[in-house]
Every structure is written in structure tokens, then in C-alpha cells.
Design an enzyme around this catalytic site. Structure first.
Site, short mmCIF file in Angstrom:
data_model
loop_
_atom_site.label_atom_id
_atom_site.label_comp_id
_atom_site.label_asym_id
_atom_site.label_seq_id
_atom_site.Cartn_x
_atom_site.Cartn_y
_atom_site.Cartn_z
CE1 TYR A 1 -21.94 28.80 65.90
CE2 TYR A 1 -21.70 26.32 65.60
CZ TYR A 1 -22.54 27.43 65.68
OH TYR A 1 -23.64 27.19 66.21
CE LYS B 1 -20.66 20.16 62.79
NZ LYS B 1 -20.14 21.29 63.17
CG ASP C 1 -14.79 23.52 68.80
OD1 ASP C 1 -15.03 22.24 68.58
OD2 ASP C 1 -15.71 24.26 68.60
C1 LIG Z 1 -20.79 22.00 64.58
C2 LIG Z 1 -19.70 22.74 65.35
C3 LIG Z 1 -20.14 23.06 66.71
C4 LIG Z 1 -21.42 22.83 67.33
O1 LIG Z 1 -21.87 21.68 67.52
P1 LIG Z 1 -23.12 21.24 67.48
O2 LIG Z 1 -23.61 19.73 67.59
O3 LIG Z 1 -23.98 21.78 65.99
O4 LIG Z 1 -23.82 21.90 68.51
C5 LIG Z 1 -19.06 23.65 67.64
N1 LIG Z 1 -17.52 23.93 67.26
C6 LIG Z 1 -17.42 23.51 65.97
C7 LIG Z 1 -16.19 23.64 65.59
C8 LIG Z 1 -18.39 23.09 64.85
O5 LIG Z 1 -18.17 22.85 63.68
#
Ligand SMILES: *Cc1c(COP(=O)(O)O)cnc(C)c1O
Length: 417
Positions: A141, A264, A236
Site C-alpha cells: 500500500y 507515521k 516506501d
Molecule cells: C500509511 C502508509 C501510507 C499512506 O500514508 P498516509 O499518511 O495515510 O497518507 C503510504 N505508504 C505506506 C507504506 C503506509 O503504510
């Protein structure tokens, strides 16, 4: 107002009654809880029930809720102004700390969410390579930007299909989607499309479709192929960053991407994201280069202070401690019949089947069993993320008292399972 009355009103204001879809409890059944306050590893809902939190706001709270030291720093910063819309020394302080922890980052830009970080990193990669195609992996994701709400079409190594209404097919046509842990498909895709690929993006520790831990050799091969074809490799690390090691999965695996995205933990509970990496690629970003990207609240002083206070408290001892804790909690989870608990650092996935490495290997029966577990855990005042595809997050605030509460809940559930 009790939870259920609040939810009834929320349904009149918000789609599904929530500000982000997974919070709606659709996949586990029941109604969401409305929380009024939190401390350490605990939070309390509007019905005055206290829960031991194993979701921890989906990752940012590695030092627990409302950490007193961090709150004091944030409060002090707030008194000097909530936002300047102009540079402040706090951005530099956080950037310096980030470079200490993630030494391969040459230049970076702060944004306000993980989605924004990923979207901007892709734009920079496309601007740098002057190519349009991107490659992603099923089961990773990357936030909700158009290019990434795409799943594999039919057949091998295909162009994607939108996973959301409202995403033009033209976007999906520029996104290739591969299975994780499939080295042959990876080779074939690069042989065919490598010289057209602007970027390959992957969660090096995929933690948004359960925890699909990859072999190092797969990531290493992806690194080599990106280098060979001039494709920008983007890790990511919005979840894995600062959690699995000071330098994230890149440090853990000893593999350096060209670009990285964070979110995060980097904001410690405030909205912060970051993209960065090689200075030649970041040199494309405005005002230095032609790739436009901006943000009214980017580098917000309060968020920078929360992020810095959070990262400063991530010492080698904290990682050692979380590792030992996580092993113990995962073992305890496995007292529930049929539950396996794949884990890495302080991420644990309660899974009712043996560990898997690919999204298409997750069985619907396993997810159904999770829903039952979720409900029973709530009755024992333990809050798991409301979906079987989500991992559990531990923090430094999950201590011995919390472990005892958790162990008691597990033993009670195991006895009736
Ligand atoms: C949470 C997450 C996102 C998106 O971050 P948001 O702050 O919710 O937009 C993108 N990539 C990864 C791997 C994530 O865990």
C-alpha cells in the site's frame, strides 16, 4: 454521548461515519469506538471502557500515546506559533536527525502525509527519468494517489486496473503491477519494460496486507535491475521507517534505494511525511528544478518538534527492548489455536494460517477467523486494528502490566476457541 449515539450522528456527517475507511469496522463487524483520551499503551472510549491498544494509530506512536516528554516539547513549541508558512530552524533540526539515522538521504522535502510523500516521490522520479511507467507490487500500500490505486489485471506482468472508482484508466495504464516474491516475473518485466520504467516502488517490509516478509534476494535483485535500467528504486518506508531499525528496512537489509518515503513515526502523531534520497533526483524538485510540489503546512514547526522529539528517543536500547518484547508478545499470540504470528521488530501479524509472502496466498478463511478474534479481544479490552489485513504495533509503553493484561486475554480466548 455513548459510542453508538456518536456513531449514529457521525453517519449523518461522514461517509460511513468515519474520516478514514478502515476505521468503520466494516471488515470485522460491529460499530467503531469513539475515543476520548489516551495514555501510554491505553485509550478510553466514550463508554468509559479502557482498551489496551495494539493498533497505536497505525504506527506513529512508537513511544506510546501522549508521551509526557514529547507532549511537553510540543506544548512549548505551540506557544511560539502554530505555523509560519516560512522556513524555521526546526526543519533543519529534524533533517539533521534524519540524516544521522538514514545516512543515504542527501536531500529531502517535508510534506504532510505518507500519501503526499509517495505521490511527490513518483513525480520527481518521472521528472528525473523523463519516463511515465511505474512498477508496483500487489500487497503493498502506498497511500491513495491515483497512480497507486491500481491492482494487477489478468495475466502475467500486466498493466493494472483501477481499484477505486474515479481513477481514470489512463493512470492505471501507466502502472505495472507484479506479485511480491516472484523473481521470474520481475526479470521478465524488466526485460520487456525496464527502459520505460521511471520508478519501481515497494514496501521493503510489506505491512499493509498483513506482513508479507520478503527474501533479501528478491529486494536485492530489484535493486540490481533498477540500476541496470536506470529506473528509480523507491522504498516506501512509511511504516518500516524508524521502526525496524534507525535506518529502516534499507539498513536492515543493507540495500540502498534511490529514494525513500516516510510518514507515521516521523511525525510522532502529527501529520508529517517526507520524500528524499539522491541529490540529483531531488534536484529536479521546485524551486531547484522543473518538478512542482508545494505545501502550505509543510515543515510545520509543531509537527517538526513532535517528529524530532520522537526520533531523538529512538536509541539503540529502544530497538533492543522492542525486539525482545515483540518476540514475547508474538509467542503469546500463538497460544490461540491456529494462530501464527509472523513478526519483524515491533510489527506482529496475527494470522490464522502459516506465514505467506504473497498477497494472493492470504486465505479468506484466515481473515474470517481474525474477525472473531477481534470481537473477543474487544470483550477482553484489547484493541486490535479492525481488519485481518493489518498488523499489530508495539510501543515502548507496552510494559509488564500491559503484557499481563494481554496474556490473560489470550488465555481466556484460547480456552474457548
Ligand atoms: C500509511 C502508509 C501510507 C499512506 O500514508 P498516509 O499518511 O495515510 O497518507 C503510504 N505508504 C505506506 C507504506 C503506509 O503504510
Amino acid at each position: 454521548m455513548p459510542n453508538d449515539a456518536l456513531f449514529a450522528e457521525a453517519l449523518t456527517h461522514f461517509p460511513g461515519g468515519v474520516s478514514s475507511p478502515v476505521r468503520a469496522f466494516k471488515s470485522v463487524g460491529g460499530h467503531p469506538k469513539f475515543f476520548k483520551k489516551a495514555w501510554g499503551a491505553w485509550f478510553e472510549d466514550e463508554d468509559d471502557t479502557r482498551y489496551l491498544d495494539l493498533c497505536m494509530s497505525w504506527g506513529p506512536l512508537i513511544h506510546g500515546h501522549a508521551n509526557k516528554e514529547i507532549l511537553a516539547i510540543v506544548a512549548e513549541t505551540m506557544r511560539e506559533g502554530l505555523t509560519f508558512g516560512a522556513p524555521s530552524r526546526r526543519e533543519l533540526a529534524l533533517a539533521r536527525r534524519i540524516k544521522e539515522m538514514v545516512p543515504y538521504i542527501e536531500k529531502m522535502r517535508f510534506v504532510s502525509s505518507g500519501t503526499e510523500a509517495v505521490m511527490s516521490a513518483l513525480r520527481a522520479a518521472r521528472g528525473f527519468t523523463k519516463r511515465d511507467l511505474i512498477l508496483k507490487f500487489d500487497g503493498c500500500y502506498h497511500g491513495h494517489s491515483d497512480s497507486l490505486l491500481v491492482k494487477a489485471g489478468s495475466g502475467l506482468a500486466t498493466f493494472g486496473e483501477p481499484t477505486s472508482a474515479g481513477v481514470p484508466k489512463a493512470f492505471a495504464d501507466l502502472t505495472l503491477v507484479l506479485s511480491l516474491d516472484d523473481p521470474e516475473a520481475l526479470e521478465a518485466t524488466f526485460a520487456k519494460h525496464g527502459s520505460d520504467l521511471a520508478a519501481a516502488i515497494i514496501e521493503p517490509i510489506p505491512a499493509n496486507n498483513g506482513l508479507l516478509l520478503q527474501d533479501r534476494s528478491f529486494l536485492q535483485r530489484l535493486r540490481e535491475l533498477c540500476t541496470k535500467y536506470g529506473t528509480v528504486l523507491i522504498f516506501d518506508e512509511v511504516i518500516s521507517g524508524f521502526r525496524v531499525a534507525p535506518g529502516g528496512a534499507a539498513e536492515l537489509f543493507g540495500i540502498t534505494p534511490d529514494m525513500v518515503t516516510f510518514g507515521k513515526i516521523i511525525g510522532g502523531g502529527m501529520p508529517v511525511g517526507l520524500y528524499g534520497g539522491r541529490k540529483d533526483i531531488m534536484g529536479m524538485v521546485s524551486p531547484d528544478g522543473p518538478v512542482y510540489q508545494a505545501g502550505t503546512l509543510s515543515g510545520n514547526p509543531v509537527a517538526m518538534a513532535a517528529g524530532l522529539a520522537t526520533l531523538q528517543r529512538l536509541t539503540p536500547g529502544v530497538y533492543r527492548d522492542l525486539e525482545a518484547k515483540s518476540e514475547r508478545w508474538a509467542k503469546t499470540f500463538e497460544k490461540i489455536p491456529g494462530l501464527h504470528a509472523p513478526r519483524i521488530a515491533s510489527l506482529i501479524w496475527p494470522l490464522f494460517q502459516p506465514e505467506v509472502k504473497r498477497a494472493d496466498r492470504v486465505e479468506s478463511g484466515a481473515i474470517a477467523q481474525f474477525s472473531r478474534l477481534h470481537k473477543l479481544m474487544l470483550e477482553e479490552e484489547v484493541y486490535l486494528a479492525p481488519s485481518g489485513y493489518e498488523v499489530a504495533f508495539l510501543s515502548t509503553a507496552h510494559g509488564d502490566a500491559e503484557f499481563t493484561h494481554f496474556e490473560r486475554a489470550v488465555e481466556k480466548i484460547a480456552a474457548q476457541w
